[in-house]
Design an enzyme around this catalytic site. Structure first.
Site, PDB file in Angstrom:
ATOM      1  N   TYR A   1       0.852  -1.202   0.000  1.00 58.73           N
ATOM      2  CA  TYR A   1       0.000   0.000   0.000  1.00 58.73           C
ATOM      3  C   TYR A   1       0.880   1.241   0.000  1.00 58.73           C
ATOM      4  O   TYR A   1       1.857   1.298   0.754  1.00 58.73           O
ATOM      5  CB  TYR A   1      -0.910   0.018   1.238  1.00 58.73           C
ATOM      6  CG  TYR A   1      -2.375  -0.080   0.841  1.00 58.73           C
ATOM      7  CD1 TYR A   1      -2.966   0.962   0.141  1.00 58.73           C
ATOM      8  CD2 TYR A   1      -3.122  -1.207   1.143  1.00 58.73           C
ATOM      9  CE1 TYR A   1      -4.291   0.872  -0.254  1.00 58.73           C
ATOM     10  CE2 TYR A   1      -4.454  -1.303   0.745  1.00 58.73           C
ATOM     11  CZ  TYR A   1      -5.026  -0.252   0.039  1.00 58.73           C
ATOM     12  OH  TYR A   1      -6.327  -0.332  -0.360  1.00 58.73           O
TER      13      TYR A   1
ATOM     14  N   GLU B   1      -0.541   4.811  -0.512  1.00 60.24           N
ATOM     15  CA  GLU B   1      -1.346   6.017  -0.752  1.00 60.24           C
ATOM     16  C   GLU B   1      -0.526   7.253  -0.444  1.00 60.24           C
ATOM     17  O   GLU B   1       0.262   7.263   0.511  1.00 60.24           O
ATOM     18  CB  GLU B   1      -2.586   6.006   0.150  1.00 60.24           C
ATOM     19  CG  GLU B   1      -3.669   5.076  -0.365  1.00 60.24           C
ATOM     20  CD  GLU B   1      -4.896   5.076   0.521  1.00 60.24           C
ATOM     21  OE1 GLU B   1      -5.314   6.161   0.958  1.00 60.24           O
ATOM     22  OE2 GLU B   1      -5.414   3.980   0.776  1.00 60.24           O
TER      23      GLU B   1
ATOM     24  N   ASP C   1      -6.778  14.712 -24.063  1.00 63.10           N
ATOM     25  CA  ASP C   1      -6.760  13.278 -23.758  1.00 63.10           C
ATOM     26  C   ASP C   1      -6.106  12.587 -24.957  1.00 63.10           C
ATOM     27  O   ASP C   1      -6.729  12.398 -25.997  1.00 63.10           O
ATOM     28  CB  ASP C   1      -8.205  12.790 -23.555  1.00 63.10           C
ATOM     29  CG  ASP C   1      -8.287  11.295 -23.281  1.00 63.10           C
ATOM     30  OD1 ASP C   1      -7.257  10.602 -23.418  1.00 63.10           O
ATOM     31  OD2 ASP C   1      -9.384  10.813 -22.945  1.00 63.10           O
TER      32      ASP C   1
ATOM     33  N   THR D   1      -3.826   6.942 -21.655  1.00 58.78           N
ATOM     34  CA  THR D   1      -3.673   5.561 -21.192  1.00 58.78           C
ATOM     35  C   THR D   1      -2.254   5.166 -21.564  1.00 58.78           C
ATOM     36  O   THR D   1      -1.614   5.816 -22.395  1.00 58.78           O
ATOM     37  CB  THR D   1      -4.646   4.607 -21.915  1.00 58.78           C
ATOM     38  OG1 THR D   1      -4.482   4.774 -23.327  1.00 58.78           O
ATOM     39  CG2 THR D   1      -6.086   4.882 -21.543  1.00 58.78           C
TER      40      THR D   1
ATOM     41  N   LYS E   1      -2.352   1.647 -25.090  1.00 62.68           N
ATOM     42  CA  LYS E   1      -2.788   1.632 -26.503  1.00 62.68           C
ATOM     43  C   LYS E   1      -1.536   1.787 -27.377  1.00 62.68           C
ATOM     44  O   LYS E   1      -0.662   0.936 -27.304  1.00 62.68           O
ATOM     45  CB  LYS E   1      -3.825   2.724 -26.729  1.00 62.68           C
ATOM     46  CG  LYS E   1      -5.079   2.596 -25.833  1.00 62.68           C
ATOM     47  CD  LYS E   1      -6.112   3.591 -26.263  1.00 62.68           C
ATOM     48  CE  LYS E   1      -7.193   3.972 -25.330  1.00 62.68           C
ATOM     49  NZ  LYS E   1      -7.921   3.134 -24.491  1.00 62.68           N
TER      50      LYS E   1
ATOM     51  N   ARG F   1      -1.686  -1.871 -18.897  1.00 62.86           N
ATOM     52  CA  ARG F   1      -2.996  -1.235 -18.792  1.00 62.86           C
ATOM     53  C   ARG F   1      -2.945  -0.201 -17.663  1.00 62.86           C
ATOM     54  O   ARG F   1      -2.739  -0.562 -16.501  1.00 62.86           O
ATOM     55  CB  ARG F   1      -4.016  -2.329 -18.471  1.00 62.86           C
ATOM     56  CG  ARG F   1      -5.442  -1.984 -18.659  1.00 62.86           C
ATOM     57  CD  ARG F   1      -6.257  -3.240 -18.880  1.00 62.86           C
ATOM     58  NE  ARG F   1      -6.024  -3.724 -20.228  1.00 62.86           N
ATOM     59  CZ  ARG F   1      -6.582  -3.216 -21.331  1.00 62.86           C
ATOM     60  NH1 ARG F   1      -7.433  -2.212 -21.234  1.00 62.86           N
ATOM     61  NH2 ARG F   1      -6.303  -3.690 -22.514  1.00 62.86           N
TER      62      ARG F   1
HETATM   63  N1  PLP Z   1      -9.793   8.267 -23.164  1.00 67.26           N
HETATM   64  C1  PLP Z   1      -9.840   7.845 -24.426  1.00 67.26           C
HETATM   65  C2  PLP Z   1      -9.656   8.842 -25.535  1.00 67.26           C
HETATM   66  C3  PLP Z   1     -10.049   6.493 -24.704  1.00 67.26           C
HETATM   67  O1  PLP Z   1     -10.120   6.086 -25.973  1.00 67.26           O
HETATM   68  C4  PLP Z   1     -10.226   5.594 -23.619  1.00 67.26           C
HETATM   69  C5  PLP Z   1     -10.462   4.158 -23.836  1.00 67.26           C
HETATM   70  O2  PLP Z   1     -10.867   3.654 -24.787  1.00 67.26           O
HETATM   71  C6  PLP Z   1     -10.192   6.094 -22.319  1.00 67.26           C
HETATM   72  C7  PLP Z   1      -9.976   7.435 -22.125  1.00 67.26           C
HETATM   73  C8  PLP Z   1     -10.440   5.204 -21.134  1.00 67.26           C
HETATM   74  O3  PLP Z   1      -9.380   4.348 -20.900  1.00 67.26           O
HETATM   75  P1  PLP Z   1      -9.544   3.099 -19.898  1.00 67.26           P
HETATM   76  O4  PLP Z   1     -10.273   2.054 -20.642  1.00 67.26           O
HETATM   77  O5  PLP Z   1      -8.116   2.715 -19.577  1.00 67.26           O
HETATM   78  O6  PLP Z   1     -10.261   3.591 -18.697  1.00 67.26           O
END
Ligand code: PLP
Length: 494
Positions: A81, A83, A258, A287, A290, A296
């Site tokens: 842990y 945090e 994002d 993320t 990808k 992950r």
């Molecule tokens: N943001 C975008 C642009 C995504 O395409 C995705 C997932 O497909 C996410 C956020 C969410 O990611 P996670 O599945 O790891 O929560």
């Protein structure tokens, strides 16, 4: 430098070939231990590798992480842990987790040229939640606390806190619409972001299906969002982040990007200058699993100005960090800093162009008419199919994709009219332009030989279809030739 981080030749894009024999022994040993406790899990794990090896994986959000990344996740770092933040934990004995998080953040900062990196989010959705609350705290909470003359929210009286809470809610966020390629976490109702924010969307030009920056500007000026969100899950084009920042500045919004989908193209220096979000956005989320080809998980990058608020991700919306996954993020980011990752990222983009060309020369219609990132969005209505029918027929033929809405989709978000293809995974296997052209040929052949079938009521169904005899087997045989020439995890034997 340890064995698994030794530099590889730039001609090799499949990570891990040089330590495949060692990794094979590690996996064999691990699976035999797992088998002794729960054999069904060992069997499912083995089966997943066989399935992934035997299918043409074209899901744009998936990839194959290196054995180094995968092995890093299977350790006792998971048991701790931690945090809090580096050096300020709510638990004793976190010195090794501090090292792990420091290395992960350092690699992220160096790779992306970011002022600050936060490696704790467990996923993309968590990274976005951290970012949203950090932006709200930075933009609203801090000035409001100054008004009350207190240092922290715990110093507020119950009554003042209640008043402040009213001001936290119902802020405005402007993001890309779902059917133009935006993501659920960008303020849409089924997601918590749609409950936190008043949301408005910008779409794409009805003719070109390209992002219309003048329309974004008009929407921003009218709506005056606190946060302007850029980024996508299914838009097959690059974005000019310098222009998005200009728009954000004009209306006093925070620009949040994002880059979950295209982080690998940023890391691999395919997206540079105005197409690189990091120098332009206040906060960038991603993320790591990808196109970035890591474990992950999620990551938040921020300017120094926002760093303190982002650092409050725990306890704001996160509990204990996944230390084993942060370790794997560090390994993946180290891999992405190697020159050969740039070759990989360029191949991802070149292969997407080849796939798109392959579709266009065979008469198929693509959203925006092509691609300049890793995504190709095929409009299957020209084949007389819904996305759901096309996705299922392709899966029967061993081609793994996912259905996706197209702009103003008449079939809605469930059945859809599109199929989204992505090149990151098969590029990791070493597929090149010729193989992606062949994939386009196989896909078009399957779709041409798929017919929608009637429902019980006699109307054309949106889910039912039939594939002409022999097509599935012939396609699987043709795919097997491609897959055998580019094995997944070459040399790794269980
Ligand atoms: N943001 C975008 C642009 C995504 O395409 C995705 C997932 O497909 C996410 C956020 C969410 O990611 P996670 O599945 O790891 O929560």
């Amino acid at each position: 430098m340890s064995e698994h981080l030794a530099p590889r030749g730039s001609e090799s894009v499949a990570p891990g070939a040089e330590y495949a024999a060692t990794a094979s022994s590690a996996y064999r040993a691990a699976l035999s231990v797992i088998e002794s406790v729960e054999p069904r899990i060992a069997a499912a794990t083995r089966a997943e590798l066989s399935d992934q090896r035997a299918s043409l994986k074209l899901i744009a959000s998936e990839n194959y992480a290196s054995p180094a990344v995968l092995l890093t996740m299977g350790t006792w770092l998971s048991d701790k842990y931690a945090e809090g933040t580096i050096g300020h934990r709510f638990y004793a004995g976190c010195q090794n987790v501090d090292t792990v998080e420091t290395v992960a953040a350092e690699h992220a900062r160096e790779l992306f040229g970011a002022e600050y990196a936060y490696a704790q989010p467990h996923s993309g959705i968590d990274a976005n939640l951290v970012a949203f609350w950090a932006i709200l705290a930075h933009r609203i909470e801090q000035p409001a606390l100054a008004e009350y003359g207190v240092k922290g929210i715990n110093d507020l009286s119950e009554e003042d806190w209640e008043t402040l809470r009213q001001r936290f809610g119902n802020q405005r966020a402007l993001g890309m619409s779902l059917d133009a390629g935006g993501h659920l976490t960008h303020g849409f109702r089924p997601n918590i972001s749609g409950k936190m924010f008043h949301q408005r969307s910008y779409g794409t030009d009805p003719e070109t299906q390209l992002l219309d920056y003048d329309a974004v500007r008009r929407a921003a000026q009218e709506f005056k969002p606190l946060i302007l969100i850029a980024g996508y899950s299914a838009y097959p084009r690059r974005i000019n982040f310098a222009k998005m920042r200009e728009i954000a500045d004009e209306v006093g919004a925070t620009l949040m990007v994002d880059m979950a989908h295209f982080a690998g193209l940023v890391a691999g220096k395919v997206f540079t200058g105005d197409e690189d979000p990091v120098p332009h956005a206040h906060v960038v989320t991603t993320t790591t699993h990808k196109s970035l080809r890591g474990p992950r998980g999620g990551l938040v990058l921020a300017t120094k100005e926002y760093a303190g608020s982002v650092d409050r991700g725990c306890p704001m919306v996160l509990g204990g960090p996944l230390s084993h996954v942060m370790a794997a993020k560090a390994v993946a980011l180290a891999e992405a800093r190697r020159p050969e990752f740039q070759t990989y990222a360029q191949n991802v983009a070149d292969n997407a162009k080849s796939l798109a060309e392959g579709f266009l020369t065979r008469g198929a219609r693509l959203v925006t008419g092509g691609t300049d990132n890793h995504i190709v969005l095929l409009d299957v209505s020209g084949f007389g199919l819904t996305g759901r029918q096309a996705e299922s027929a392709l899966l029967d033929a061993g081609i793994v994709t996912n259905r996706n809405s197209v702009p103003n989709d008449p079939n809605g978000a469930w059945y859809t009219s599109g199929i989204r293809f992505g090149t990151p995974a098969l590029t990791t296997r070493g597929f090149g332009a010729a193989e992606f052209d062949r994939i386009a040929e196989l896909v078009v052949d399957v779709l041409k030989q798929t017919t929608p079938t009637a429902t019980a009521a006699g109307a054309p169904g949106k889910a039912k279809y039939s594939l002409a005899d022999g097509v599935a087997d012939a396609t699987k045989a043709a795919s097997a030739e491609l897959l055998d020439a580019h094995p997944l995890y070459p040399g790794l034997e269980l």
